[in-house]
Design a protein around this motif. Structure first.
Motif, PDB file in Angstrom:
ATOM      1  N   PHE A 151      46.335 -49.160  -2.642  1.00  0.00           N
ATOM      2  CA  PHE A 151      45.916 -50.423  -3.153  1.00  0.00           C
ATOM      3  C   PHE A 151      44.814 -51.114  -2.011  1.00  0.00           C
ATOM      4  CE2 PHE A 151      45.426 -55.037  -3.492  1.00  0.00           C
ATOM      5  CZ  PHE A 151      45.138 -55.387  -4.947  1.00  0.00           C
ATOM      6  N   LYS A 152      45.018 -50.800  -0.534  1.00  0.00           N
ATOM      7  CA  LYS A 152      44.248 -51.204   0.209  1.00  0.00           C
ATOM      8  C   LYS A 152      43.137 -50.487   0.369  1.00  0.00           C
ATOM      9  CE  LYS A 152      47.036 -50.468   4.058  1.00  0.00           C
ATOM     10  NZ  LYS A 152      47.415 -51.001   5.357  1.00  0.00           N
ATOM     11  N   ASN A 153      43.173 -49.016  -0.063  1.00  0.00           N
ATOM     12  CA  ASN A 153      41.798 -48.078  -0.150  1.00  0.00           C
ATOM     13  C   ASN A 153      41.051 -48.607  -1.476  1.00  0.00           C
ATOM     14  OD1 ASN A 153      42.688 -46.513   1.950  1.00  0.00           O
ATOM     15  ND2 ASN A 153      43.872 -45.050   0.698  1.00  0.00           N
ATOM     16  N   THR A 154      41.633 -48.991  -2.454  1.00  0.00           N
ATOM     17  CA  THR A 154      40.944 -49.481  -3.679  1.00  0.00           C
ATOM     18  C   THR A 154      40.102 -50.832  -2.876  1.00  0.00           C
ATOM     19  OG1 THR A 154      42.295 -48.702  -5.297  1.00  0.00           O
ATOM     20  CG2 THR A 154      40.782 -50.293  -5.865  1.00  0.00           C
ATOM     21  N   LEU A 155      40.871 -51.723  -2.579  1.00  0.00           N
ATOM     22  CA  LEU A 155      40.123 -52.984  -1.890  1.00  0.00           C
ATOM     23  C   LEU A 155      38.945 -52.757  -0.978  1.00  0.00           C
ATOM     24  CD1 LEU A 155      43.077 -55.080  -0.762  1.00  0.00           C
ATOM     25  CD2 LEU A 155      41.675 -55.473  -2.748  1.00  0.00           C
ATOM     26  N   HIS A 156      39.197 -51.574  -0.310  1.00  0.00           N
ATOM     27  CA  HIS A 156      37.966 -51.096   0.850  1.00  0.00           C
ATOM     28  C   HIS A 156      36.835 -50.440   0.180  1.00  0.00           C
ATOM     29  CE1 HIS A 156      36.787 -50.083   4.669  1.00  0.00           C
ATOM     30  NE2 HIS A 156      36.639 -48.762   4.657  1.00  0.00           N
ATOM     31  N   GLN A 157      37.148 -49.786  -1.075  1.00  0.00           N
ATOM     32  CA  GLN A 157      35.646 -49.158  -1.712  1.00  0.00           C
ATOM     33  C   GLN A 157      35.427 -50.193  -2.791  1.00  0.00           C
ATOM     34  OE1 GLN A 157      34.755 -46.441  -0.753  1.00  0.00           O
ATOM     35  NE2 GLN A 157      36.301 -46.329   0.898  1.00  0.00           N
ATOM     36  N   THR A 158      35.683 -51.356  -2.974  1.00  0.00           N
ATOM     37  CA  THR A 158      35.103 -52.137  -3.969  1.00  0.00           C
ATOM     38  C   THR A 158      33.984 -52.896  -3.579  1.00  0.00           C
ATOM     39  OG1 THR A 158      37.358 -52.336  -5.229  1.00  0.00           O
ATOM     40  CG2 THR A 158      35.605 -53.905  -5.517  1.00  0.00           C
ATOM     41  N   HIS A 159      32.998 -52.537  -3.924  1.00  0.00           N
ATOM     42  CA  HIS A 159      31.679 -53.311  -3.836  1.00  0.00           C
ATOM     43  C   HIS A 159      31.681 -54.718  -3.995  1.00  0.00           C
ATOM     44  CE1 HIS A 159      27.203 -54.566  -4.375  1.00  0.00           C
ATOM     45  NE2 HIS A 159      27.308 -53.626  -3.279  1.00  0.00           N
ATOM     46  N   THR A 160      31.057 -55.535  -3.006  1.00  0.00           N
ATOM     47  CA  THR A 160      30.875 -56.891  -3.182  1.00  0.00           C
ATOM     48  C   THR A 160      29.675 -57.363  -4.193  1.00  0.00           C
ATOM     49  OG1 THR A 160      32.470 -57.299  -1.515  1.00  0.00           O
ATOM     50  CG2 THR A 160      30.851 -59.226  -2.190  1.00  0.00           C
ATOM     51  N   TRP A 161      29.533 -58.029  -5.272  1.00  0.00           N
ATOM     52  CA  TRP A 161      28.614 -58.272  -5.948  1.00  0.00           C
ATOM     53  C   TRP A 161      27.521 -59.520  -4.972  1.00  0.00           C
ATOM     54  CZ3 TRP A 161      28.748 -63.392  -8.182  1.00  0.00           C
ATOM     55  CH2 TRP A 161      27.764 -63.658  -8.783  1.00  0.00           C
ATOM     56  N   ASN A 219      37.038 -56.403  -1.010  1.00  0.00           N
ATOM     57  CA  ASN A 219      36.471 -55.743   0.251  1.00  0.00           C
ATOM     58  C   ASN A 219      36.705 -56.678   1.208  1.00  0.00           C
ATOM     59  OD1 ASN A 219      34.029 -55.011   2.264  1.00  0.00           O
ATOM     60  ND2 ASN A 219      34.837 -53.185   1.197  1.00  0.00           N
ATOM     61  N   LEU A 220      36.543 -58.109   1.185  1.00  0.00           N
ATOM     62  CA  LEU A 220      36.615 -58.794   2.244  1.00  0.00           C
ATOM     63  C   LEU A 220      38.003 -59.249   2.449  1.00  0.00           C
ATOM     64  CD1 LEU A 220      34.812 -60.730   4.060  1.00  0.00           C
ATOM     65  CD2 LEU A 220      35.203 -62.441   2.418  1.00  0.00           C
ATOM     66  N   SER A 221      38.712 -59.130   1.432  1.00  0.00           N
ATOM     67  CA  SER A 221      40.302 -59.519   1.574  1.00  0.00           C
ATOM     68  C   SER A 221      40.842 -58.779   2.571  1.00  0.00           C
ATOM     69  CB  SER A 221      41.033 -59.007   0.237  1.00  0.00           C
ATOM     70  OG  SER A 221      40.428 -59.874  -0.798  1.00  0.00           O
TER      71      SER A 221
END
Length: 351
Positions: free
Chosen positions: A183-193, A168-170
């Motif tokens: 791929f950008k959408n997946t990054l955006h929707q990935t929760h940061t532990w 998400n931070l990337s």
């Protein structure tokens, strides 16, 4: 600009583990970290010899790759002692009372000298010249023969780039050419532990709370302290855990006041006589998480297969814990992904 085989962006556990494995195989790499310290979400503040765990703390036997790494590096660890029962605070919808902790509960461990001892042990195996701190990457550009990695003050180039920041931070990095929209959408929707967490650690002279099978394990869904566990070493006793996320917007001073007031309600005036207290709101750590992370479900999209697929003709990879196939979002996931990437890179570079 000197060209490296590999540039690693991010010096958390995944990036540092990857550097450790590449070092063992004599690969030419450079690790870039935006903070003035390594470790990322593994962060221990030591005060008067007592480790205040502000980040990742616990692991278990099922975390096989992490356990193997810990043993290889000869880092001390010990069981987390949770006692025979826990105090459960169900107010305002219920009462305060004790429940029995199942004896079959899986044993969890923590590092004897704090989680940061893992980061220190890894960094000791890596030459200092291969690590650059205070180097926040703002753009990554694909050139004809290499990939250019830029910070505010310096540029680097490499054949392979591994981004070990939380997915998400990337998005804070400007990728040229742009990553695929899906791929950008997946990054955006990935929760940061850890991105939503507020850690609290309190040190005391003695464990006045221990009594008849109770060692300080506390759970509450509505009060300021949501979870708490006993933590001790030769320098004293303490309680370490998490603040309820609904209090994320309170100041550290207010959180301390509410936490101590809650403990006084449980244990009396002795709870006021603490030696040290530390609180870290990861929600405010802009080199760990983004504001959007607060809108995501915990572990959302963690471990998605697409996060492990390379971009830019197999030269750009993502390697944070959240990308791991096994235990994504945990310390073991970071090590699993680092090992996987090291094998892929070794095969590619030496082909």
């Amino acid at each position: 600009m000197k060209t490296h085989d590999v540039i690693i962006v991010g010096g958390g556990l995944s990036g540092l583990s990857l550097a450790y494995y590449l070092e063992q195989n004599a690969i030419n790499y450079k690790l870039l970290e935006g903070r003035s310290r390594l470790g990322g979400r593994v962060f221990t503040i030591t005060k008067n010899g007592f480790p205040f765990e502000m980040g990742a703390t616990w692991f278990g036997e099922k975390h096989k790759r992490l356990m193997a790494l810990v043993k290889d590096l000869k880092i001390g660890y010990k069981p987390q002692v949770n006692g025979e029962k826990a105090l459960v605070d169900q107010r305002p919808f219920g009462s305060v009372g004790f429940i029995n902790i199942p004896s079959s509960e899986e044993t969890t461990y923590k590092f004897t000298k704090g989680s940061f001892s893992l980061i220190e042990a890894l960094s000791e195996k890596i030459p200092a010249l291969k690590i650059q701190l205070n180097c926040k990457v703002n753009s990554i550009k694909q050139q004809s023969e290499y990939i250019e990695v830029n910070s505010d003050s310096e540029s680097f180039c490499a054949k392979q780039v591994i981004v070990c920041l939380p997915p998400n931070l990337s998005q804070s990095i400007n990728f040229q050419p742009a990553l695929k929209t899906s791929f950008k959408n997946t990054l955006h929707q990935t929760h940061t532990w850890m991105g939503n967490s507020v850690k609290i650690a309190i040190a005391y002279e003695n464990d006045f709370w221990s009594n008849d099978g109770f060692t300080g394990t506390i759970f509450s869904n509505q009060q300021s302290i949501q979870e708490l566990y006993q933590h001790y070493n030769k320098s004293g006793y303490g309680l370490v855990g998490f603040i309820n996320q609904k209090f994320n917007n309170l100041s550290v001073i207010n959180l301390k006041e509410k936490a101590i007031k809650q403990l006084v309600e449980y244990f009396g005036e002795a709870a006021k006589d603490y030696k040290e207290i530390s609180i870290l709101n990861w929600h405010n750590e802009r080199l760990t998480t983004s504001k959007h992370n607060q809108n995501l479900i915990p572990h959302q999209t963690n471990g998605a297969k697409s996060l492990r697929e390379p971009e830019w003709k197999n030269n750009l990879w993502f390697g944070a814990s959240e990308t791991a196939k096994e235990n994504p979002g945990y310390m073991n996931g970071a090590v699993v992904r680092a090992e996987e990437l090291a094998k892929l890179l070794l095969k590619k570079i030496k082909a």
